[in-house]
Design an enzyme around this catalytic site. Sequence first.
Site, mmCIF file in Angstrom:
data_model
loop_
_atom_site.group_PDB
_atom_site.id
_atom_site.type_symbol
_atom_site.label_atom_id
_atom_site.label_comp_id
_atom_site.label_asym_id
_atom_site.label_seq_id
_atom_site.Cartn_x
_atom_site.Cartn_y
_atom_site.Cartn_z
ATOM 1 C CE LYS A 115 14.537 3.499 6.202
ATOM 2 N NZ LYS A 115 13.906 2.609 7.193
ATOM 3 C CD GLU A 172 8.068 -0.759 -3.058
ATOM 4 O OE1 GLU A 172 7.543 0.109 -2.338
ATOM 5 O OE2 GLU A 172 8.127 -1.955 -2.727
ATOM 6 C CG ASP A 173 6.675 2.480 0.158
ATOM 7 O OD1 ASP A 173 7.365 1.601 -0.401
ATOM 8 O OD2 ASP A 173 6.016 2.251 1.185
ATOM 9 C CG ASP A 221 14.514 -1.414 4.534
ATOM 10 O OD1 ASP A 221 14.969 -0.392 5.055
ATOM 11 O OD2 ASP A 221 14.399 -2.494 5.129
ATOM 12 C CE LYS A 277 -3.135 -2.163 3.262
ATOM 13 N NZ LYS A 277 -3.710 -2.025 4.640
ATOM 14 N N GLY A 278 2.110 1.126 0.473
ATOM 15 C CA GLY A 278 2.926 2.301 0.771
ATOM 16 C C GLY A 278 3.060 3.318 -0.352
ATOM 17 N NE ARG A 294 -0.819 2.125 4.950
ATOM 18 C CZ ARG A 294 0.254 1.384 4.634
ATOM 19 N NH1 ARG A 294 1.234 1.903 3.925
ATOM 20 N NH2 ARG A 294 0.339 0.123 5.015
HETATM 21 P P1 IMP Z 1 12.577 -4.398 1.354
HETATM 22 O O1 IMP Z 1 13.254 -3.394 0.440
HETATM 23 O O2 IMP Z 1 12.275 -5.694 0.698
HETATM 24 O O3 IMP Z 1 13.349 -4.584 2.632
HETATM 25 O O4 IMP Z 1 11.157 -3.846 1.811
HETATM 26 C C1 IMP Z 1 10.872 -2.494 1.804
HETATM 27 C C2 IMP Z 1 9.529 -2.305 2.454
HETATM 28 O O5 IMP Z 1 9.691 -2.187 3.869
HETATM 29 C C3 IMP Z 1 8.874 -1.011 2.010
HETATM 30 O O6 IMP Z 1 8.064 -1.180 0.890
HETATM 31 C C4 IMP Z 1 8.108 -0.592 3.241
HETATM 32 O O7 IMP Z 1 6.829 -1.199 3.226
HETATM 33 C C5 IMP Z 1 8.877 -1.160 4.404
HETATM 34 N N1 IMP Z 1 9.746 -0.134 5.026
HETATM 35 C C6 IMP Z 1 11.092 -0.120 5.061
HETATM 36 N N2 IMP Z 1 11.564 0.960 5.704
HETATM 37 C C7 IMP Z 1 10.473 1.672 6.096
HETATM 38 C C8 IMP Z 1 10.306 2.914 6.815
HETATM 39 O O8 IMP Z 1 11.248 3.616 7.221
HETATM 40 N N3 IMP Z 1 9.020 3.301 7.020
HETATM 41 C C9 IMP Z 1 7.941 2.580 6.590
HETATM 42 N N4 IMP Z 1 8.059 1.424 5.913
HETATM 43 C C10 IMP Z 1 9.315 0.965 5.669
HETATM 44 MG MG MG Z 2 5.916 -0.947 0.710
#
Ligand code: IMP
Ligand code: MG
Length: 180
Positions: free
Chosen positions: A130, A98-99, A102, A42-43, A164
Amino acid sequence: MKNDIKEVLFTEEQLRQKVDELGAQITADYQGKNPLIVSVLKGSYVFMADLTRRIDVPCQVDFMVVSSYGAGTKTSGEVQIIKDLENSIDGRDLIIVEDILDSGVTLSYLMKVLAARGANSIRLCTLLSKPERRKVDIRVDYLGFEIPDEFVVGYGLDFAERYRNLPYIGILKPSVYGEA
Ligand code: IMP
Ligand code: MG
């Protein structure tokens, strides 16, 4: 809500400017094309709504919901598709929105799945990244902002499904998630 925010990272005005820039880049890069813009829910819903209105080429939108297995529970980084795309992407030029990027584990798996379905091209657009947290190598084609390793909320991003609806992006006070 405001009391739970330690610091505002990006104001509404800064976000608007960045979205304008990203929209202009995508518009320039996709002249004569008809991209399919895919939001990972949803982000990314707020970013997606603002960004697509700054893209001035014909396009379609679609949405996916995926659930990632949390860090450590599955080394494969496999993700489960909860809601899939509506149409075939064979031969399409995809832009994944994507939002926040990470570890990158979820997205790199998702991009492999989509590439295997015969997309002509797949590019990634993420509002936030990040870099310190990255576990897999993943190329970002359109990036909003790099941020330090802090938990941020607002503009679509949540903590336990809250925040959100904040119009800006802020760092959540660690006391809210019980670390201080
Ligand atoms: P990854 O890149 O597979 O580790 O997943 C990233 C997801 O983790 C994002 O789409 C967010 O839903 C969540 N996420 C990671 N860091 C944050 C943050 O600082 N705030 C809110 N959601 C985060
Ligand atoms: Mg997300």
